[in-house]
Design a protein around this motif. Sequence first.
Motif, mmCIF file in Angstrom:
data_model
loop_
_atom_site.group_PDB
_atom_site.id
_atom_site.type_symbol
_atom_site.label_atom_id
_atom_site.label_comp_id
_atom_site.label_asym_id
_atom_site.label_seq_id
_atom_site.Cartn_x
_atom_site.Cartn_y
_atom_site.Cartn_z
ATOM 1 N N GLN A 226 24.288 37.305 78.135
ATOM 2 C CA GLN A 226 23.632 36.691 79.299
ATOM 3 C C GLN A 226 22.645 35.616 78.844
ATOM 4 O O GLN A 226 22.459 34.618 79.522
ATOM 5 C CB GLN A 226 22.908 37.748 80.145
ATOM 6 C CG GLN A 226 23.838 38.636 80.918
ATOM 7 C CD GLN A 226 24.533 37.920 82.067
ATOM 8 O OE1 GLN A 226 24.629 36.714 82.150
ATOM 9 N NE2 GLN A 226 25.055 38.702 82.985
ATOM 10 N N THR A 227 22.000 35.826 77.699
ATOM 11 C CA THR A 227 21.063 34.824 77.187
ATOM 12 C C THR A 227 21.792 33.519 76.926
ATOM 13 O O THR A 227 21.329 32.454 77.340
ATOM 14 C CB THR A 227 20.367 35.338 75.904
ATOM 15 O OG1 THR A 227 19.691 36.560 76.212
ATOM 16 C CG2 THR A 227 19.380 34.325 75.367
ATOM 17 N N LEU A 228 22.932 33.598 76.269
ATOM 18 C CA LEU A 228 23.706 32.390 75.993
ATOM 19 C C LEU A 228 24.248 31.774 77.284
ATOM 20 O O LEU A 228 24.286 30.549 77.426
ATOM 21 C CB LEU A 228 24.836 32.688 75.016
ATOM 22 C CG LEU A 228 25.591 31.475 74.484
ATOM 23 C CD1 LEU A 228 24.638 30.445 73.866
ATOM 24 C CD2 LEU A 228 26.636 31.908 73.468
ATOM 25 N N LYS A 229 24.629 32.612 78.242
ATOM 26 C CA LYS A 229 25.079 32.093 79.545
ATOM 27 C C LYS A 229 23.954 31.291 80.209
ATOM 28 O O LYS A 229 24.191 30.234 80.783
ATOM 29 C CB LYS A 229 25.512 33.238 80.468
ATOM 30 C CG LYS A 229 26.820 33.862 80.080
ATOM 31 C CD LYS A 229 27.168 35.006 81.022
ATOM 32 C CE LYS A 229 28.456 35.655 80.601
ATOM 33 N NZ LYS A 229 29.254 36.113 81.712
ATOM 34 N N ALA B 209 16.810 24.429 77.013
ATOM 35 C CA ALA B 209 17.388 25.530 76.235
ATOM 36 C C ALA B 209 16.471 26.754 76.270
ATOM 37 O O ALA B 209 16.947 27.889 76.429
ATOM 38 C CB ALA B 209 17.639 25.081 74.797
ATOM 39 N N ILE B 210 15.174 26.530 76.142
ATOM 40 C CA ILE B 210 14.213 27.639 76.228
ATOM 41 C C ILE B 210 14.263 28.254 77.626
ATOM 42 O O ILE B 210 14.321 29.478 77.785
ATOM 43 C CB ILE B 210 12.790 27.165 75.881
ATOM 44 C CG1 ILE B 210 12.714 26.770 74.406
ATOM 45 C CG2 ILE B 210 11.759 28.249 76.214
ATOM 46 C CD1 ILE B 210 11.453 26.010 74.030
ATOM 47 N N PHE B 211 14.242 27.400 78.654
ATOM 48 C CA PHE B 211 14.339 27.871 80.041
ATOM 49 C C PHE B 211 15.585 28.743 80.205
ATOM 50 O O PHE B 211 15.534 29.845 80.760
ATOM 51 C CB PHE B 211 14.394 26.671 80.999
ATOM 52 C CG PHE B 211 14.662 27.045 82.426
ATOM 53 C CD1 PHE B 211 13.617 27.362 83.280
ATOM 54 C CD2 PHE B 211 15.953 27.080 82.935
ATOM 55 C CE1 PHE B 211 13.852 27.714 84.608
ATOM 56 C CE2 PHE B 211 16.207 27.430 84.248
ATOM 57 C CZ PHE B 211 15.149 27.745 85.087
ATOM 58 N N GLY B 212 16.722 28.252 79.720
ATOM 59 C CA GLY B 212 17.980 28.976 79.868
ATOM 60 C C GLY B 212 17.984 30.309 79.148
ATOM 61 O O GLY B 212 18.499 31.310 79.670
ATOM 62 N N ALA C 198 18.116 36.025 79.532
ATOM 63 C CA ALA C 198 17.598 37.300 79.019
ATOM 64 C C ALA C 198 16.927 38.110 80.131
ATOM 65 O O ALA C 198 17.110 39.328 80.226
ATOM 66 C CB ALA C 198 16.621 37.043 77.875
ATOM 67 N N THR C 199 16.165 37.417 80.975
ATOM 68 C CA THR C 199 15.488 38.114 82.081
ATOM 69 C C THR C 199 16.508 38.637 83.087
ATOM 70 O O THR C 199 16.397 39.774 83.567
ATOM 71 C CB THR C 199 14.480 37.181 82.774
ATOM 72 O OG1 THR C 199 13.567 36.674 81.794
ATOM 73 C CG2 THR C 199 13.713 37.894 83.865
ATOM 74 N N TYR C 200 17.506 37.828 83.381
ATOM 75 C CA TYR C 200 18.557 38.252 84.307
ATOM 76 C C TYR C 200 19.258 39.507 83.774
ATOM 77 O O TYR C 200 19.518 40.451 84.517
ATOM 78 C CB TYR C 200 19.557 37.110 84.529
ATOM 79 C CG TYR C 200 20.596 37.408 85.569
ATOM 80 C CD1 TYR C 200 20.259 37.492 86.921
ATOM 81 C CD2 TYR C 200 21.930 37.601 85.218
ATOM 82 C CE1 TYR C 200 21.217 37.775 87.884
ATOM 83 C CE2 TYR C 200 22.889 37.881 86.171
ATOM 84 C CZ TYR C 200 22.529 37.963 87.498
ATOM 85 O OH TYR C 200 23.476 38.241 88.460
ATOM 86 N N ARG C 201 19.544 39.537 82.472
ATOM 87 C CA ARG C 201 20.173 40.711 81.862
ATOM 88 C C ARG C 201 19.276 41.935 81.997
ATOM 89 O O ARG C 201 19.726 43.007 82.404
ATOM 90 C CB ARG C 201 20.476 40.460 80.389
ATOM 91 C CG ARG C 201 21.108 41.676 79.706
ATOM 92 C CD ARG C 201 21.297 41.493 78.215
ATOM 93 N NE ARG C 201 20.082 41.136 77.503
ATOM 94 C CZ ARG C 201 19.118 41.977 77.148
ATOM 95 N NH1 ARG C 201 19.204 43.249 77.476
ATOM 96 N NH2 ARG C 201 18.059 41.560 76.493
ATOM 97 N N LEU C 202 17.996 41.772 81.693
ATOM 98 C CA LEU C 202 17.066 42.906 81.784
ATOM 99 C C LEU C 202 16.968 43.440 83.209
ATOM 100 O O LEU C 202 16.924 44.654 83.426
ATOM 101 C CB LEU C 202 15.672 42.493 81.301
ATOM 102 C CG LEU C 202 15.494 42.365 79.803
ATOM 103 C CD1 LEU C 202 14.129 41.753 79.480
ATOM 104 C CD2 LEU C 202 15.658 43.711 79.119
ATOM 105 N N LEU C 203 16.927 42.547 84.161
ATOM 106 C CA LEU C 203 16.802 42.967 85.564
ATOM 107 C C LEU C 203 18.055 43.674 86.073
ATOM 108 O O LEU C 203 17.970 44.541 86.941
ATOM 109 C CB LEU C 203 16.489 41.771 86.453
ATOM 110 C CG LEU C 203 15.111 41.140 86.261
ATOM 111 C CD1 LEU C 203 15.014 39.822 87.016
ATOM 112 C CD2 LEU C 203 14.014 42.097 86.702
#
Length: 161
Positions: A89-92, A134-137, A142-147
């Motif tokens: 998800q981080t790479l996405k 890139a940092i934003f993404g 990562a946040t989306y995955r955690l949530l």
Amino acid sequence: MKISRKELLNGFIAGLTATVVLTLIMIMKKLVGIAPALDPIEMLTEMASDRLGVALGPGIGWFMHFVIGSVTWGGAMAIFSSFLPSQSQTLKGVVLAVGAWLLMMVVLMPMAGEGLFGLAIGPQAPVMTFIFHAIFGAVLGATYRLLNDEHTLFSFKQAEG
């Protein structure tokens, strides 16, 4: 593909989180004096002022910045996550944000009068904005995955009913 309200809400929260991180980086950049001509908030404010034909304060630029980051890109993360390449998800999130960067470089920068890829500002504009996106993404993904991970402290349970 159907997206749940939970996934969309998590996208908005992830977008808000990533926007806050990006905002802190933008503020630090400004305080240190790096690339002072590169001011996305001022650009958004001027574009809105020009389109509406009235002078607007920086509050509108900040509002637009948070809506674009939270709603537009956070929502896009939720909607397009299953279509983006990678299992991570981080790479996405990075892939999505690089797409947003490209859109900014070929549409918004010329609309703001800064030329293709913002080169009227200087060569640092496309490089810095790429790094920021890139940092934003990465934070977005990562946040989306955690949530969305039901096994983390950060997941929100959807109300039954």
